[in-house]
Design a protein around this motif. Sequence first.
Motif, mmCIF file in Angstrom:
data_model
loop_
_atom_site.group_PDB
_atom_site.id
_atom_site.type_symbol
_atom_site.label_atom_id
_atom_site.label_comp_id
_atom_site.label_asym_id
_atom_site.label_seq_id
_atom_site.Cartn_x
_atom_site.Cartn_y
_atom_site.Cartn_z
ATOM 1 N N ASP A 126 0.821 -1.212 0.000
ATOM 2 C CA ASP A 126 0.000 0.000 0.000
ATOM 3 C C ASP A 126 0.851 1.256 0.000
ATOM 4 O O ASP A 126 0.409 2.319 -0.436
ATOM 5 N N SER B 21 -2.292 3.043 -6.405
ATOM 6 C CA SER B 21 -1.444 1.907 -6.071
ATOM 7 C C SER B 21 -0.673 1.476 -7.314
ATOM 8 O O SER B 21 -1.259 1.038 -8.300
ATOM 9 N N GLN C 25 2.729 3.996 -3.692
ATOM 10 C CA GLN C 25 1.676 4.764 -4.340
ATOM 11 C C GLN C 25 2.241 6.058 -4.898
ATOM 12 O O GLN C 25 3.245 6.587 -4.416
#
Length: 364
Positions: free
Chosen positions: A46, A54, A49
């Motif tokens: 996660d 993402s 990014q």
Amino acid sequence: MTRAAEVPVVARLSTLDRLLPVWIGAAMVAGLLAGRWIPGLGTALDAVQVDGISLPIALGLLVMMYPVLAKVRYDRLDTVTSDKRLMVSSLVLNWVVGPAVMFALAWVFLPDLPEYRTGLIIVGLARCIAMVIIWNDLACGDREAAAVLVALNSVFQVIAFAGLGWFYLSVLPGWLGLPMVGLEVSAWQIARSVLIFLGIPLVAGYLTRKFGERAKGRDWYETRFLPKIGLVALYGLLFTIVILFALQGDQITSHPVDVVRIAVPLLAYFAIIWAGSFALGKAIRLSYERSVTLSFTAAGNNFELAIAVAIATFGVTSGQALAGVVGPLIEVPVLVALVYVSLAARRWFSPSATPEADHVRTTP
């Protein structure tokens, strides 16, 4: 009638295609287990990014969509845009029927769970612009029609998403005497999703065909080049599924009862919209290829946008975000199953004028 034509389309698929549900199921399980058992994996993924997008999921979607969009014969798009039955039906199904059905199902099945209900309504507003390309191709749908309808939905998504969110969460519930919720989402956030997940592979696919045919000719391009990149779409799909479920594996496996509650209206939604769209296509005398394209573009949802909007508005640990995450958990296996239902139902349609070789493949 030729001997090949008498053999069901499903039977003529390659072993790889027939076992697709196995590969997808394995990818889902692998992702869920990895997200649950590997410490810090979800957080690490996660963290990769750029401006809220993402990168692993973006990479998987781009790799998945590029080969399919490279197969589109862009010089045939005018035959799709001139089909008013297809175009009007798609717009009505996607932007009138779909959101209304999801709104109704969310309130019927989740009247006591406002967070999950809101998340499902957001999922219903996010029309699919990515994985639908894969499902349509596997079901031997019309690639050119899929490209046009996905592009059309993308334009409407940028224009209509925020307005429909306001209507279904803040206006219509008030008219019906139900609790209201606000939704904050910018047009740029939606446009960015469209540009990345559709714009990049669409441009890449178009340029690949244009310059590939110019350099080597159409016959070489379709008989030599496309088969070589065909498996890339499958790899991209499986990679995307593993990453997606690894990111949310802990959240999904920690709330099994909630996942089941959310899954029930989703299953009803996919069944109603897909079957209704398929029946409509046959009723208005569309070919099998365009009927199945109409069905998948109406039934699929843009899970990446729905999850991003839910997280941005309500937070990463919210019930709205969990509902968005459960979306692909249900959508992926259900729409894969509907690919095989579509192929089995192909015999109900008259043979298309499109050469069968254009649609029956040995690889995704």
